[in-house]
Design a protein around this motif. Sequence first.
Motif, mmCIF file in Angstrom:
data_model
loop_
_atom_site.group_PDB
_atom_site.id
_atom_site.type_symbol
_atom_site.label_atom_id
_atom_site.label_comp_id
_atom_site.label_asym_id
_atom_site.label_seq_id
_atom_site.Cartn_x
_atom_site.Cartn_y
_atom_site.Cartn_z
ATOM 1 N N GLN A 188 0.830 -1.202 0.000
ATOM 2 C CA GLN A 188 0.000 0.000 0.000
ATOM 3 C C GLN A 188 0.868 1.257 0.000
ATOM 4 O O GLN A 188 0.615 2.200 -0.752
ATOM 5 N N MET A 189 1.912 1.269 0.829
ATOM 6 C CA MET A 189 2.820 2.415 0.861
ATOM 7 C C MET A 189 3.549 2.569 -0.466
ATOM 8 O O MET A 189 3.702 3.682 -0.981
ATOM 9 N N VAL A 190 4.004 1.473 -1.039
ATOM 10 C CA VAL A 190 4.684 1.521 -2.327
ATOM 11 C C VAL A 190 3.770 2.132 -3.389
ATOM 12 O O VAL A 190 4.179 2.990 -4.180
ATOM 13 N N SER A 191 2.508 1.705 -3.388
ATOM 14 C CA SER A 191 1.548 2.212 -4.359
ATOM 15 C C SER A 191 1.285 3.705 -4.167
ATOM 16 O O SER A 191 1.253 4.474 -5.137
ATOM 17 N N ARG A 192 1.133 4.126 -2.921
ATOM 18 C CA ARG A 192 0.874 5.539 -2.646
ATOM 19 C C ARG A 192 2.065 6.409 -3.014
ATOM 20 O O ARG A 192 1.902 7.509 -3.553
ATOM 21 N N GLN A 193 3.281 5.916 -2.738
ATOM 22 C CA GLN A 193 4.466 6.675 -3.093
ATOM 23 C C GLN A 193 4.638 6.757 -4.610
ATOM 24 O O GLN A 193 5.101 7.771 -5.137
#
Length: 218
Positions: A4-9
């Motif tokens: 999720q963090m990878v996608s948001r970044q």
Amino acid sequence: MSEQMVSRQAEVESVLRLAPVVAVVVLQRVEDAVPLARALVAGGIPAVEITLRTPVALEAIRAVANEVEGVAVGAGTVLNARDFHAAARAGARFAVSPGHSPALLDAAEDSELPYLPGASTASEAMTLAERGYRWQKFFPAVPAGGVDFVRALASPLPGIGFCATGGISAQTAKQWLALPNVVAVGGSWLTPSDLVAAGNWTAIAALAGEAARLVSPG
């Protein structure tokens, strides 16, 4: 780092790479939001950060998100969890804060909104990187150390990319964009209050066009 963090970044990066400049906007009248955003997009600046500094900001974000084609509208000056939730409900595509705090980072993790947190020191940048923030806002860019300071961060912190904001002008933007760790700059010079008050969207589109021609190697 979570998926999720990878996608948001990745979403934050995509917004920052739309143009060399992210327009930083303070609006006093909601009726100015749509024509202003259209002028910026027409000039080649599709990333627009509407700051939550006025009572009309959330309504302005909602109007731009619903009515302006080709824009990536975000919420700036996000300071707490309430701001995150309100910005997401208004249709913002990203959130930006001048700094960060543990509570704000927790709120960001609970929100679906991609987030660009602020940092102004090496320690703050490292703290954010530990939480998964590859992309950060360096603020206030000029008072916090300027071009030389951010250049000095590139070697010891190679994994961090900045959107430098605060005190940057049309005349100095290229110096910032030449840095290897600056992917974009935030610019309030694109939307001077007198032109906005006068509804001079043609002049604002021209300023956006000049900004769009700035080339970032980042």
